[in-house]
Structures are given as C-alpha cells and as structure tokens.
Scaffold this motif. Structure first.
Motif, PDB file in Angstrom:
ATOM      1  N   TYR A   1       0.830  -1.204   0.000  1.00  0.00           N
ATOM      2  CA  TYR A   1       0.000   0.000   0.000  1.00  0.00           C
ATOM      3  C   TYR A   1       0.868   1.259   0.000  1.00  0.00           C
ATOM      4  CZ  TYR A   1      -3.378   3.476   1.562  1.00  0.00           C
ATOM      5  OH  TYR A   1      -4.153   4.593   1.662  1.00  0.00           O
ATOM      6  N   LEU A   2       1.896   1.249   0.849  1.00  0.00           N
ATOM      7  CA  LEU A   2       2.774   2.426   0.911  1.00  0.00           C
ATOM      8  C   LEU A   2       3.576   2.602  -0.376  1.00  0.00           C
ATOM      9  CD1 LEU A   2       4.093   2.121   4.563  1.00  0.00           C
ATOM     10  CD2 LEU A   2       2.346   3.672   3.682  1.00  0.00           C
ATOM     11  N   LEU A   3       4.037   1.506  -0.968  1.00  0.00           N
ATOM     12  CA  LEU A   3       4.772   1.599  -2.230  1.00  0.00           C
ATOM     13  C   LEU A   3       3.865   2.108  -3.344  1.00  0.00           C
ATOM     14  CD1 LEU A   3       7.400   1.085  -3.775  1.00  0.00           C
ATOM     15  CD2 LEU A   3       6.568  -1.230  -4.210  1.00  0.00           C
ATOM     16  N   HIS A   4       2.636   1.623  -3.397  1.00  0.00           N
ATOM     17  CA  HIS A   4       1.688   2.090  -4.418  1.00  0.00           C
ATOM     18  C   HIS A   4       1.404   3.584  -4.258  1.00  0.00           C
ATOM     19  CE1 HIS A   4      -1.704   2.105  -7.145  1.00  0.00           C
ATOM     20  NE2 HIS A   4      -2.432   2.644  -6.188  1.00  0.00           N
ATOM     21  N   ARG A   5       1.235   4.026  -3.004  1.00  0.00           N
ATOM     22  CA  ARG A   5       0.976   5.441  -2.746  1.00  0.00           C
ATOM     23  C   ARG A   5       2.178   6.301  -3.144  1.00  0.00           C
ATOM     24  NH1 ARG A   5       1.087   7.647   3.146  1.00  0.00           N
ATOM     25  NH2 ARG A   5       3.235   7.203   2.617  1.00  0.00           N
ATOM     26  N   ASP A   6       3.381   5.848  -2.817  1.00  0.00           N
ATOM     27  CA  ASP A   6       4.567   6.625  -3.159  1.00  0.00           C
ATOM     28  C   ASP A   6       4.821   6.641  -4.665  1.00  0.00           C
ATOM     29  OD1 ASP A   6       4.956   7.259  -0.545  1.00  0.00           O
ATOM     30  OD2 ASP A   6       6.568   5.798  -0.211  1.00  0.00           O
ATOM     31  N   ARG A   7       4.537   5.528  -5.350  1.00  0.00           N
ATOM     32  CA  ARG A   7       4.671   5.528  -6.812  1.00  0.00           C
ATOM     33  C   ARG A   7       3.699   6.500  -7.446  1.00  0.00           C
ATOM     34  NH1 ARG A   7       4.975  -0.738  -8.761  1.00  0.00           N
ATOM     35  NH2 ARG A   7       7.138  -1.112  -8.200  1.00  0.00           N
ATOM     36  N   LYS A   8       2.496   6.554  -6.914  1.00  0.00           N
ATOM     37  CA  LYS A   8       1.469   7.431  -7.468  1.00  0.00           C
ATOM     38  C   LYS A   8       1.851   8.898  -7.301  1.00  0.00           C
ATOM     39  CE  LYS A   8      -2.872   7.537  -5.826  1.00  0.00           C
ATOM     40  NZ  LYS A   8      -4.188   7.040  -5.471  1.00  0.00           N
ATOM     41  N   LYS A   9       2.543   9.232  -6.217  1.00  0.00           N
ATOM     42  CA  LYS A   9       2.958  10.607  -5.954  1.00  0.00           C
ATOM     43  C   LYS A   9       4.370  10.898  -6.448  1.00  0.00           C
ATOM     44  CE  LYS A   9      -0.013  11.251  -2.003  1.00  0.00           C
ATOM     45  NZ  LYS A   9      -0.113  11.681  -0.613  1.00  0.00           N
ATOM     46  N   ASN A  10       4.978   9.955  -7.194  1.00  0.00           N
ATOM     47  CA  ASN A  10       6.329  10.096  -7.752  1.00  0.00           C
ATOM     48  C   ASN A  10       7.377  10.404  -6.681  1.00  0.00           C
ATOM     49  OD1 ASN A  10       5.556   9.582 -10.401  1.00  0.00           O
ATOM     50  ND2 ASN A  10       4.985  11.730 -10.722  1.00  0.00           N
ATOM     51  N   LYS A  11       7.337   9.669  -5.583  1.00  0.00           N
ATOM     52  CA  LYS A  11       8.307   9.865  -4.507  1.00  0.00           C
ATOM     53  C   LYS A  11       9.340   8.745  -4.446  1.00  0.00           C
ATOM     54  CE  LYS A  11       5.433  12.575  -1.451  1.00  0.00           C
ATOM     55  NZ  LYS A  11       4.935  12.718  -0.086  1.00  0.00           N
TER      56      LYS A  11
ATOM     57  N   LYS B   1      11.665   8.072  -6.783  1.00  0.00           N
ATOM     58  CA  LYS B   1      12.863   8.505  -7.506  1.00  0.00           C
ATOM     59  C   LYS B   1      13.333   7.462  -8.520  1.00  0.00           C
ATOM     60  CE  LYS B   1      14.492  11.355  -3.730  1.00  0.00           C
ATOM     61  NZ  LYS B   1      15.562  11.584  -2.767  1.00  0.00           N
ATOM     62  N   GLY B   2      12.406   6.678  -9.037  1.00  0.00           N
ATOM     63  CA  GLY B   2      12.734   5.717 -10.074  1.00  0.00           C
ATOM     64  C   GLY B   2      13.283   4.394  -9.592  1.00  0.00           C
ATOM     65  N   HIS B   3      13.412   4.186  -8.296  1.00  0.00           N
ATOM     66  CA  HIS B   3      13.983   2.945  -7.777  1.00  0.00           C
ATOM     67  C   HIS B   3      13.089   1.741  -8.024  1.00  0.00           C
ATOM     68  CE1 HIS B   3      17.411   4.731  -5.782  1.00  0.00           C
ATOM     69  NE2 HIS B   3      16.610   5.684  -5.325  1.00  0.00           N
ATOM     70  N   PHE B   4      11.781   1.922  -7.911  1.00  0.00           N
ATOM     71  CA  PHE B   4      10.849   0.803  -8.019  1.00  0.00           C
ATOM     72  C   PHE B   4       9.999   0.884  -9.273  1.00  0.00           C
ATOM     73  CE2 PHE B   4      11.622   1.434  -3.490  1.00  0.00           C
ATOM     74  CZ  PHE B   4      12.108   0.180  -3.166  1.00  0.00           C
ATOM     75  N   GLU B   5      10.402   1.649 -10.233  1.00  0.00           N
ATOM     76  CA  GLU B   5       9.615   1.786 -11.451  1.00  0.00           C
ATOM     77  C   GLU B   5       9.773   0.540 -12.323  1.00  0.00           C
ATOM     78  OE1 GLU B   5       7.509   4.294 -12.041  1.00  0.00           O
ATOM     79  OE2 GLU B   5       8.072   5.055 -10.068  1.00  0.00           O
ATOM     80  N   THR B   6       8.718   0.166 -12.987  1.00  0.00           N
ATOM     81  CA  THR B   6       8.780  -0.978 -13.897  1.00  0.00           C
ATOM     82  C   THR B   6       9.272  -0.495 -15.263  1.00  0.00           C
ATOM     83  OG1 THR B   6       6.460  -0.645 -14.498  1.00  0.00           O
ATOM     84  CG2 THR B   6       6.942  -2.202 -12.720  1.00  0.00           C
ATOM     85  N   LYS B   7      10.144  -1.294 -15.882  1.00  0.00           N
ATOM     86  CA  LYS B   7      10.689  -0.937 -17.186  1.00  0.00           C
ATOM     87  C   LYS B   7       9.722  -1.372 -18.268  1.00  0.00           C
ATOM     88  CE  LYS B   7      15.406  -1.208 -15.639  1.00  0.00           C
ATOM     89  NZ  LYS B   7      16.708  -1.824 -15.797  1.00  0.00           N
ATOM     90  N   LYS B   8       9.550  -0.524 -19.260  1.00  0.00           N
ATOM     91  CA  LYS B   8       8.631  -0.830 -20.355  1.00  0.00           C
ATOM     92  C   LYS B   8       9.376  -1.258 -21.578  1.00  0.00           C
ATOM     93  CE  LYS B   8       5.057   2.265 -18.827  1.00  0.00           C
ATOM     94  NZ  LYS B   8       4.238   3.372 -19.125  1.00  0.00           N
TER      95      LYS B   8
END
Length: 78
Positions: free
Chosen positions: A59-69, A71-78
């Motif tokens: 939940y916290l990771l989803h919230r931080d991804r949504k707010k762009n907090k 810094k690209g560490h947990f972003e999925t590569k396309k």
C-alpha cells in the motif's frame, strides 16, 4: 477519506500483531484452541505476519509511486 485509508491499514496491522503473538506462543508451547498443534500455529503466525506486512508495504509503495516519490527505484521498465 483518510479514515477509510486508516481502517484499510489497521486491519492488516492487527493481523500482523496477532501473527507475532501466535509465533511467540508457539515458541513457549502455548496452543490456542483453534489450532491443532504448535507447528500449525507457528505456520499460521508466520503467514499472518507476512501477509500483514506485505499488504501495508504494498500500500505504501503504491501510494509513493502514485505521488512520484520513489525517484525511479521501483519503477517498472517498459
């Protein structure tokens, strides 16, 4: 809206705390009435802790991804 988010995080938190209690009781040989033996209780406690902490962390990771907090560490590569 914040109270709903608090309640969504409270239930898995309580589940994790109960899992820790089950693990502690199984180390001391205290079996709850709903479990067959100590090993089943230990497994259920470990499962409750993993599920509870995993839900809160997700939940916290989803919230931080949504707010762009993140810094690209947990972003999925396309």
């Amino acid at each position: 809206m914040r109270i709903i988010a608090f309640l969504v995080l409270l239930i898995p938190g309580i589940l994790s705390v109960y899992g820790i209690k089950l693990i502690r009781d199984s180390f001391f040989g205290i079996v709850e009435s709903i479990f067959i033996n100590v090993f089943v209780q230990l497994f259920a406690g470990i499962l409750f802790v993993i599920v509870g902490i995993g839900f809160v962390g997700g939940y916290l990771l989803h919230r931080d991804r949504k707010k762009n907090k993140t810094k690209g560490h947990f972003e999925t590569k396309k």
